[in-house]
Design a protein around this motif. Structure first.
Motif, PDB file in Angstrom:
ATOM      1  N   LEU A 312      89.409  71.271  40.908  1.00 49.75           N
ATOM      2  CA  LEU A 312      89.164  70.703  42.227  1.00 49.75           C
ATOM      3  C   LEU A 312      87.711  70.917  42.619  1.00 49.75           C
ATOM      4  O   LEU A 312      87.117  71.950  42.296  1.00 49.75           O
ATOM      5  CB  LEU A 312      90.051  71.377  43.275  1.00 49.75           C
ATOM      6  CG  LEU A 312      91.571  71.272  43.129  1.00 49.75           C
ATOM      7  CD1 LEU A 312      92.237  72.143  44.194  1.00 49.75           C
ATOM      8  CD2 LEU A 312      92.024  69.833  43.248  1.00 49.75           C
ATOM      9  N   ARG A 313      87.168  69.955  43.324  1.00 49.40           N
ATOM     10  CA  ARG A 313      85.841  70.093  43.938  1.00 49.40           C
ATOM     11  C   ARG A 313      86.024  70.032  45.448  1.00 49.40           C
ATOM     12  O   ARG A 313      86.884  69.295  45.943  1.00 49.40           O
ATOM     13  CB  ARG A 313      84.918  68.973  43.457  1.00 49.40           C
ATOM     14  CG  ARG A 313      83.594  68.883  44.196  1.00 49.40           C
ATOM     15  CD  ARG A 313      82.632  67.912  43.501  1.00 49.40           C
ATOM     16  NE  ARG A 313      81.990  68.572  42.355  1.00 49.40           N
ATOM     17  CZ  ARG A 313      81.224  67.935  41.470  1.00 49.40           C
ATOM     18  NH1 ARG A 313      81.031  66.624  41.579  1.00 49.40           N
ATOM     19  NH2 ARG A 313      80.656  68.608  40.474  1.00 49.40           N
ATOM     20  N   HIS A 314      85.226  70.773  46.179  1.00 51.29           N
ATOM     21  CA  HIS A 314      85.356  70.739  47.642  1.00 51.29           C
ATOM     22  C   HIS A 314      85.209  69.289  48.111  1.00 51.29           C
ATOM     23  O   HIS A 314      84.306  68.573  47.678  1.00 51.29           O
ATOM     24  CB  HIS A 314      84.300  71.620  48.310  1.00 51.29           C
ATOM     25  CG  HIS A 314      84.586  71.864  49.758  1.00 51.29           C
ATOM     26  ND1 HIS A 314      84.387  70.908  50.726  1.00 51.29           N
ATOM     27  CD2 HIS A 314      85.102  72.955  50.402  1.00 51.29           C
ATOM     28  CE1 HIS A 314      84.737  71.396  51.906  1.00 51.29           C
ATOM     29  NE2 HIS A 314      85.180  72.632  51.740  1.00 51.29           N
ATOM     30  N   GLU A 413      86.151  74.554  41.470  1.00 50.11           N
ATOM     31  CA  GLU A 413      84.832  74.475  40.846  1.00 50.11           C
ATOM     32  C   GLU A 413      84.024  75.748  41.056  1.00 50.11           C
ATOM     33  O   GLU A 413      83.360  76.231  40.138  1.00 50.11           O
ATOM     34  CB  GLU A 413      84.078  73.264  41.407  1.00 50.11           C
ATOM     35  CG  GLU A 413      82.714  73.057  40.787  1.00 50.11           C
ATOM     36  CD  GLU A 413      82.034  71.809  41.317  1.00 50.11           C
ATOM     37  OE1 GLU A 413      81.243  71.205  40.577  1.00 50.11           O
ATOM     38  OE2 GLU A 413      82.304  71.425  42.479  1.00 50.11           O
ATOM     39  N   GLU A 414      84.087  76.302  42.270  1.00 55.29           N
ATOM     40  CA  GLU A 414      83.236  77.450  42.578  1.00 55.29           C
ATOM     41  C   GLU A 414      83.649  78.707  41.815  1.00 55.29           C
ATOM     42  O   GLU A 414      82.853  79.647  41.676  1.00 55.29           O
ATOM     43  CB  GLU A 414      83.213  77.708  44.087  1.00 55.29           C
ATOM     44  CG  GLU A 414      84.568  78.008  44.707  1.00 55.29           C
ATOM     45  CD  GLU A 414      85.304  76.754  45.170  1.00 55.29           C
ATOM     46  OE1 GLU A 414      86.176  76.901  46.053  1.00 55.29           O
ATOM     47  OE2 GLU A 414      85.015  75.648  44.652  1.00 55.29           O
ATOM     48  N   THR A 415      84.882  78.752  41.312  1.00 57.36           N
ATOM     49  CA  THR A 415      85.331  79.935  40.563  1.00 57.36           C
ATOM     50  C   THR A 415      85.785  79.584  39.151  1.00 57.36           C
ATOM     51  O   THR A 415      86.420  80.405  38.486  1.00 57.36           O
ATOM     52  CB  THR A 415      86.503  80.627  41.307  1.00 57.36           C
ATOM     53  OG1 THR A 415      87.576  79.680  41.488  1.00 57.36           O
ATOM     54  CG2 THR A 415      86.064  81.142  42.667  1.00 57.36           C
ATOM     55  N   MET A 416      85.443  78.370  38.701  1.00 53.01           N
ATOM     56  CA  MET A 416      85.994  77.937  37.420  1.00 53.01           C
ATOM     57  C   MET A 416      85.382  78.687  36.231  1.00 53.01           C
ATOM     58  O   MET A 416      86.021  78.787  35.183  1.00 53.01           O
ATOM     59  CB  MET A 416      85.809  76.429  37.225  1.00 53.01           C
ATOM     60  CG  MET A 416      84.395  75.967  36.982  1.00 53.01           C
ATOM     61  SD  MET A 416      84.356  74.179  36.655  1.00 53.01           S
ATOM     62  CE  MET A 416      82.576  73.940  36.438  1.00 53.01           C
ATOM     63  N   ALA A 417      84.160  79.220  36.367  1.00 57.13           N
ATOM     64  CA  ALA A 417      83.546  79.916  35.231  1.00 57.13           C
ATOM     65  C   ALA A 417      84.427  81.081  34.779  1.00 57.13           C
ATOM     66  O   ALA A 417      84.747  81.226  33.593  1.00 57.13           O
ATOM     67  CB  ALA A 417      82.150  80.404  35.607  1.00 57.13           C
ATOM     68  N   GLY A 418      84.856  81.918  35.728  1.00 60.54           N
ATOM     69  CA  GLY A 418      85.714  83.047  35.373  1.00 60.54           C
ATOM     70  C   GLY A 418      87.084  82.597  34.904  1.00 60.54           C
ATOM     71  O   GLY A 418      87.638  83.149  33.944  1.00 60.54           O
TER      72      GLY A 418
END
Length: 475
Positions: A312-314, A413-418
């Motif tokens: 999801l993207r904001h 999206e904002e936490t997808m790296a982890g």
């Protein structure tokens, strides 16, 4: 005796022969076809200002007004042509009306796509004299054709299902049938018009009569691409084959990794694709793409323990990015015709084409605000413009996934790296590549224009996404 039909609609698409069909329908004294009456960019024809006294502004505000005028014209059996991207508010009105006759015109989608590409290249959309013919070769774009085919298939399936469930039938016409005066007279009989033609109106000429091998510049590449998707006769009516679930060709599988990425239009697709390919040390073109449902099921069976996910993207960030890429921009990637319509009909304060790179922050902010206001009406079904997948509610897209398979993880999206690192670890990868930061379009970033007013507008437009996914303020 009560008449069976009071009006008609021709369901067609660009480059399917609908102009030729209309010309011949209008050759009957008792029939009038009013062109693309509900094209969001014009009314009837590009240079028309009104139909039966109804102008474009009135039609856009209340499409039913024009529909009633066509239905109640006492002099003729009136109708119009309707394409899949015309005013969506009209579709239910005509499908729910058994007194509106349905004519479905189809053409091999490869032929219509190549014809469309040639018309784009030459600027010639109609031909009345062979001496005026402009020649060009089309360049086949597999991804573009895939999107073209997906749109046609989805619309044809929707028509078929709605007619079936409402107990209606339609008169089906293939492109090749248009040269038969008997078929044309059959359409008139279907509509209840007793008149018959002795010959066809031949004023419109076939523009590109040569075989595909001569019309397509990269014909070999086209053959290779179609070898994967053109397994059946795509001209079969009433719908195209093979039937596919929502967006399945857009799903992406890992090269060796048992991971399935279900991209969300308008989201961080390229960044995730690059990460997924790098997981196995490969380029993006090695990823599994453009699969049918059958192929994806086979992949799932071959990958026990597989995981599927979407990102999801904001909503406000997503809306701003599509605004910059598709609407503010007038160069590559732009929805240019839609851009012009938004300026003309919906008064979006956009700069002239080619000048968007130099606009100041205040102008950019005002245009984005106006776009959000447009989106509110568009998503509520109050405009004549189609709801594009890049700005459709993400909750609706996820719901569409469920017609075939649901993702077992919905990342942000904002936490997808982890989260992606954890997915990689679950899949047996001790170390995972770094996820690239997303890149955005436009000369101004969202943080340059974002404030409480923009947040409130965005939250109002996407209130369902905010509620379903718990979105808060962007910043």
């Amino acid at each position: 005796m009560k008449e069976r039909f009071s009006s008609f609609v021709v369901f067609a698409e660009m480059r399917t022969g609908s102009n030729f069909l209309e010309a011949n329908l209008n050759a009957f004294a008792g029939i009038t076809c009013h062109g693309e009456a509900f094209n969001p960019h014009f009314i009837g024809y590009p240079n028309s200002t009104h139909i039966l006294g109804v102008d474009q502004a009135t039609r856009d505000a209340e499409p039913g007004a024009l529909l009633r005028a066509i239905r109640h014209d006492p002099s003729v059996m009136g109708g119009f042509r309707y394409f899949h991207d015309h005013d969506p508010r009209v579709l239910d009105m005509v499908l729910d009306d058994p007194a509106c006759a349905k004519i479905v015109l189809t053409r091999n989608p490869v032929e219509s796509y190549i014809s469309w590409k040639i018309a784009q290249a030459t600027g010639q959309w109609k031909l009345t004299d062979i001496k005026a013919r402009k020649a060009a070769q089309a360049v086949f774009d597999p991804a573009e054709f895939e999107a073209h085919l997906e749109a046609l298939q989805s619309f044809q399936i929707k028509l078929l299902n709605r007619l079936q469930t409402s107990g209606q039938t339609a008169f089906y016409v293939a492109y090749e049938d248009l040269q038969s005066v008997d078929v044309m007279n059959g359409i008139a009989a279907f509509l209840g018009v007793p008149e018959m033609l002795e010959e066809l109106d031949k004023s419109l000429k076939k523009q590109n009569p040569s075989p595909l091998s001569e019309k397509v510049k990269n014909y070999a590449q086209m053959e290779l691409a179609l070898g994967r998707i053109d397994r059946f006769d795509l001209t079969r009516t009433p719908n195209f084959e093979p039937r596919r679930g929502p967006n399945v060709p857009g799903y992406v599988t890992g090269i060796s990794a048992p991971l399935l990425f279900m991209p969300m239009a308008g989201g961080p697709q390229q960044e995730v694709n690059r990460w997924l390919a790098a997981l196995d040390g490969e380029k993006q073109n090695a990823l599994g793409k453009k699969m049918s449902q059958k192929e994806l099921r086979q992949w799932k069976r071959s990958k026990p323990g597989h995981r599927s996910f979407t990102v999801l993207r904001h909503p406000i960030l997503r809306a701003h990015n599509v605004f910059c890429h598709r609407i503010m921009n007038s160069d590559k990637g732009s929805y240019l015709q839609l851009r012009r319509t938004l300026m003309r009909r919906y008064k979006l304060p956009l700069p002239e084409e080619g000048q968007e790179g130099g606009i100041d922050l205040a102008t950019h902010r005002a245009a984005f605000k106006a776009f959000l206001v447009f989106l509110k009406g568009n998503l509520a079904g109050q405009t004549s413009i189609r709801i594009d997948s890049e700005w459709a509610s993400q909750s609706e897209i996820v719901g569409g996934f469920g017609e075939f398979t649901l993702p077992d993880m919905i990342l942000r999206e904002e936490t997808m790296a982890g989260a992606l690192n954890e997915l990689a670890a679950d899949a047996g990868y001790d170390s995972a590549p770094r996820v690239e930061l997303p890149s955005f379009h436009g000369t101004h970033l969202l943080e340059d224009v974002y404030d409480d007013e923009i947040e409130a507008l965005g939250a109002e437009v996407y209130q369902r996404d905010y509620m379903m996914f718990g979105f808060g303020r962007w910043r």
